[in-house]
Design a protein around this motif. Structure first.
Motif, PDB file in Angstrom:
ATOM      1  N   THR A  69       3.320  41.476  -7.877  1.00  0.00           N
ATOM      2  CA  THR A  69       2.354  42.691  -7.911  1.00  0.00           C
ATOM      3  C   THR A  69       3.128  43.814  -8.590  1.00  0.00           C
ATOM      4  OG1 THR A  69       1.039  41.860  -6.219  1.00  0.00           O
ATOM      5  CG2 THR A  69       0.850  44.128  -6.674  1.00  0.00           C
ATOM      6  N   HIS A  70       2.760  44.898  -9.092  1.00  0.00           N
ATOM      7  CA  HIS A  70       3.282  46.118  -9.592  1.00  0.00           C
ATOM      8  C   HIS A  70       2.696  47.237  -8.908  1.00  0.00           C
ATOM      9  CE1 HIS A  70       4.181  43.599 -13.260  1.00  0.00           C
ATOM     10  NE2 HIS A  70       5.014  44.264 -13.242  1.00  0.00           N
ATOM     11  N   ILE A  71       3.539  48.197  -7.936  1.00  0.00           N
ATOM     12  CA  ILE A  71       2.838  49.099  -7.349  1.00  0.00           C
ATOM     13  C   ILE A  71       3.649  50.295  -7.650  1.00  0.00           C
ATOM     14  CG2 ILE A  71       2.545  47.418  -5.420  1.00  0.00           C
ATOM     15  CD1 ILE A  71       4.757  48.444  -4.004  1.00  0.00           C
ATOM     16  N   GLY A  72       3.192  51.566  -7.015  1.00  0.00           N
ATOM     17  CA  GLY A  72       3.584  52.740  -7.049  1.00  0.00           C
ATOM     18  C   GLY A  72       3.064  53.498  -8.515  1.00  0.00           C
ATOM     19  N   GLU A  73       3.476  54.763  -8.409  1.00  0.00           N
ATOM     20  CA  GLU A  73       2.565  55.530  -9.485  1.00  0.00           C
ATOM     21  C   GLU A  73       2.698  55.125 -10.919  1.00  0.00           C
ATOM     22  OE1 GLU A  73       2.168  60.274 -10.759  1.00  0.00           O
ATOM     23  OE2 GLU A  73       3.244  59.891  -8.752  1.00  0.00           O
ATOM     24  N   ASN A  74       4.026  54.823 -11.062  1.00  0.00           N
ATOM     25  CA  ASN A  74       4.384  54.421 -12.589  1.00  0.00           C
ATOM     26  C   ASN A  74       4.553  52.893 -12.735  1.00  0.00           C
ATOM     27  OD1 ASN A  74       4.764  57.236 -13.444  1.00  0.00           O
ATOM     28  ND2 ASN A  74       6.707  57.392 -12.532  1.00  0.00           N
ATOM     29  N   ARG A  75       4.210  52.248 -11.659  1.00  0.00           N
ATOM     30  CA  ARG A  75       4.153  50.661 -11.836  1.00  0.00           C
ATOM     31  C   ARG A  75       5.605  50.194 -11.898  1.00  0.00           C
ATOM     32  NH1 ARG A  75      -0.368  48.067 -14.855  1.00  0.00           N
ATOM     33  NH2 ARG A  75      -0.003  46.415 -13.461  1.00  0.00           N
ATOM     34  N   HIS A  76       6.585  50.978 -11.433  1.00  0.00           N
ATOM     35  CA  HIS A  76       8.211  50.748 -11.652  1.00  0.00           C
ATOM     36  C   HIS A  76       8.647  49.724 -10.352  1.00  0.00           C
ATOM     37  CE1 HIS A  76       9.140  54.237 -14.308  1.00  0.00           C
ATOM     38  NE2 HIS A  76       8.000  53.300 -14.952  1.00  0.00           N
ATOM     39  N   VAL A  77       7.758  49.842  -9.348  1.00  0.00           N
ATOM     40  CA  VAL A  77       8.246  48.898  -7.931  1.00  0.00           C
ATOM     41  C   VAL A  77       7.603  47.633  -8.235  1.00  0.00           C
ATOM     42  CG1 VAL A  77       8.279  48.727  -5.635  1.00  0.00           C
ATOM     43  CG2 VAL A  77       8.599  50.896  -6.733  1.00  0.00           C
ATOM     44  N   VAL A  78       8.507  46.530  -8.167  1.00  0.00           N
ATOM     45  CA  VAL A  78       7.889  44.997  -8.078  1.00  0.00           C
ATOM     46  C   VAL A  78       7.794  44.740  -6.787  1.00  0.00           C
ATOM     47  CG1 VAL A  78       8.307  42.695  -8.987  1.00  0.00           C
ATOM     48  CG2 VAL A  78       8.711  44.712 -10.366  1.00  0.00           C
ATOM     49  N   GLN A  79       6.562  44.176  -6.493  1.00  0.00           N
ATOM     50  CA  GLN A  79       6.385  43.455  -5.148  1.00  0.00           C
ATOM     51  C   GLN A  79       6.261  41.997  -5.373  1.00  0.00           C
ATOM     52  OE1 GLN A  79       2.881  43.113  -2.460  1.00  0.00           O
ATOM     53  NE2 GLN A  79       3.592  44.940  -1.523  1.00  0.00           N
ATOM     54  N   ILE A  80       7.352  41.272  -4.708  1.00  0.00           N
ATOM     55  CA  ILE A  80       7.213  39.717  -4.793  1.00  0.00           C
ATOM     56  C   ILE A  80       7.111  38.917  -3.294  1.00  0.00           C
ATOM     57  CG2 ILE A  80       8.894  37.960  -5.381  1.00  0.00           C
ATOM     58  CD1 ILE A  80      10.758  39.825  -6.918  1.00  0.00           C
ATOM     59  N   ARG A  81       6.024  38.237  -3.451  1.00  0.00           N
ATOM     60  CA  ARG A  81       5.667  37.414  -2.104  1.00  0.00           C
ATOM     61  C   ARG A  81       5.914  35.963  -2.481  1.00  0.00           C
ATOM     62  NH1 ARG A  81       1.640  39.360   1.560  1.00  0.00           N
ATOM     63  NH2 ARG A  81       1.560  41.705   1.535  1.00  0.00           N
ATOM     64  N   THR A  82       6.596  35.231  -1.795  1.00  0.00           N
ATOM     65  CA  THR A  82       6.971  33.968  -2.062  1.00  0.00           C
ATOM     66  C   THR A  82       6.482  33.218  -0.851  1.00  0.00           C
ATOM     67  OG1 THR A  82       9.140  33.772  -0.994  1.00  0.00           O
ATOM     68  CG2 THR A  82       8.879  34.540  -3.395  1.00  0.00           C
ATOM     69  N   THR A  83       5.899  31.902  -1.035  1.00  0.00           N
ATOM     70  CA  THR A  83       5.599  30.819   0.205  1.00  0.00           C
ATOM     71  C   THR A  83       6.913  30.473   0.811  1.00  0.00           C
ATOM     72  OG1 THR A  83       5.389  28.938  -1.512  1.00  0.00           O
ATOM     73  CG2 THR A  83       3.338  30.569  -0.983  1.00  0.00           C
ATOM     74  N   ASN A  84       8.060  30.601   0.125  1.00  0.00           N
ATOM     75  CA  ASN A  84       9.183  30.031   0.804  1.00  0.00           C
ATOM     76  C   ASN A  84       9.928  30.883   1.620  1.00  0.00           C
ATOM     77  OD1 ASN A  84       9.264  27.618  -0.794  1.00  0.00           O
ATOM     78  ND2 ASN A  84      10.822  28.580  -2.349  1.00  0.00           N
ATOM     79  N   ASP A  85      10.119  30.399   2.909  1.00  0.00           N
ATOM     80  CA  ASP A  85      10.636  31.409   3.843  1.00  0.00           C
ATOM     81  C   ASP A  85      12.035  31.613   3.843  1.00  0.00           C
ATOM     82  OD1 ASP A  85      10.353  32.958   6.410  1.00  0.00           O
ATOM     83  OD2 ASP A  85      10.252  31.420   7.881  1.00  0.00           O
TER      84      ASP A  85
END
Length: 286
Positions: A69-85
């Motif tokens: 998921t790209h977040i932030g005003e300019n979408r420069h921050v990448v949010q990564i969610r993985t099922t692996n712990d």
């Protein structure tokens, strides 16, 4: 084409899909996404917009089902969610790859943590209760507006739609996340529409013919309404497919089950609901 006469074929197709999905679900379990399983969350400032496919070239080595998921005003921050712990060492290894590829510093790792499932047993139970309440409400409404046989047939078609969507997700190992639950609740409300249109035409034709040739009445009613059902579903699908193709990943997670549900709902209103109604009318006084 006599649709009702070939009801065994339509029932067999649906049963085969549902049975295959059920067998695979029991043998290898459903592919629950991170909202159900929990996992790892990382937020990295890459200082520019990077396509998800490029991010996945890194994350696929650890978890091919990771959510980007790209977040932030300019979408420069990448949010990564993985099922692996992943432990601290594993998360550091991932960030080092980003650090090397995009010339980042340690400060660009904004967040790095493990998290639990967002959807627990309570939320899942509430979703099931919501579907059950909606189903009972529809049964009561249709039985009052038409008669009990119509209500039972509509609910059979509705259950069929939900089971087929679940089976498709089971067969193709598509991750089941929170948007899937919301989409299923939407499909439950949407898929009843085409069935009601066919049943309304059946009721009108029964009044006109005043005969008990239920199979012929149902078949003629389907032929009279099939173009309306297909056109309505097609126009809806065009909009949803456009959202799926052009939308971000969170939108795709919601629109994919909608696409499958609408296709299944159109199929069941033509090939399942009316043949079930004919069976009920011919077998008993419902």
């Amino acid at each position: 084409m006599n649709i009702v006469q070939r009801k065994k074929l339509w029932f067999s197709i649906s049963c085969a899909i549902i049975l295959l999905g059920a067998i695979l679900a029991f043998t290898r379990n459903l592919n629950y996404g991170i909202d159900f399983t929990g996992g790892t969350l990382m937020e990295i400032n890459v200082k520019k917009y990077v396509e998800s496919s490029e991010i996945r070239s890194i994350t696929d080595e650890i978890d091919s089902s990771a959510t980007i998921t790209h977040i932030g005003e300019n979408r420069h921050v990448v949010q990564i969610r993985t099922t692996n712990d992943l432990d601290n060492e594993g998360r550091t290894k991932i960030f080092d790859k980003f650090k090397e590829k995009y010339n980042l510093t340690d400060e660009d790792l904004l967040r790095s943590e493990q998290f639990g499932p967002a959807i627990g047993r309570e939320i899942r139970n509430k979703a099931l209760i919501s579907i059950l309440i909606a189903t009972i409400g529809m049964l009561i409404y249709i039985s009052i507006r038409f008669e009990l046989s119509y209500g039972i047939s509509a609910i059979v078609a509705l259950v069929h739609d939900v089971l087929v969507v679940l089976s498709i997700y089971s067969i193709f190992r598509i991750p089941i996340n929170s948007p899937f639950v919301a989409a299923i609740l939407t499909v439950v409300g949407y898929s009843i529409n085409d069935t009601i249109v066919v049943f309304d035409r059946i009721r009108e034709n029964i009044k006109i013919t005043n005969k008990k040739d239920y199979a012929n009445i149902a078949n003629n009613s389907i032929k009279q309404t099939v173009s309306r059902s297909i056109n309505t579903s097609l126009t809806t699908l065009i909009a949803i497919v456009a959202l799926y193709v052009l939308g971000v990943e969170s939108i795709k997670d919601f629109t994919l089950p909608l696409i499958v549900g609408i296709l299944t709902g159109t199929y069941s209103s033509i090939f399942i609901a009316s043949p079930v109604w004919v069976l009920l009318k011919e077998k008993g006084n419902i």
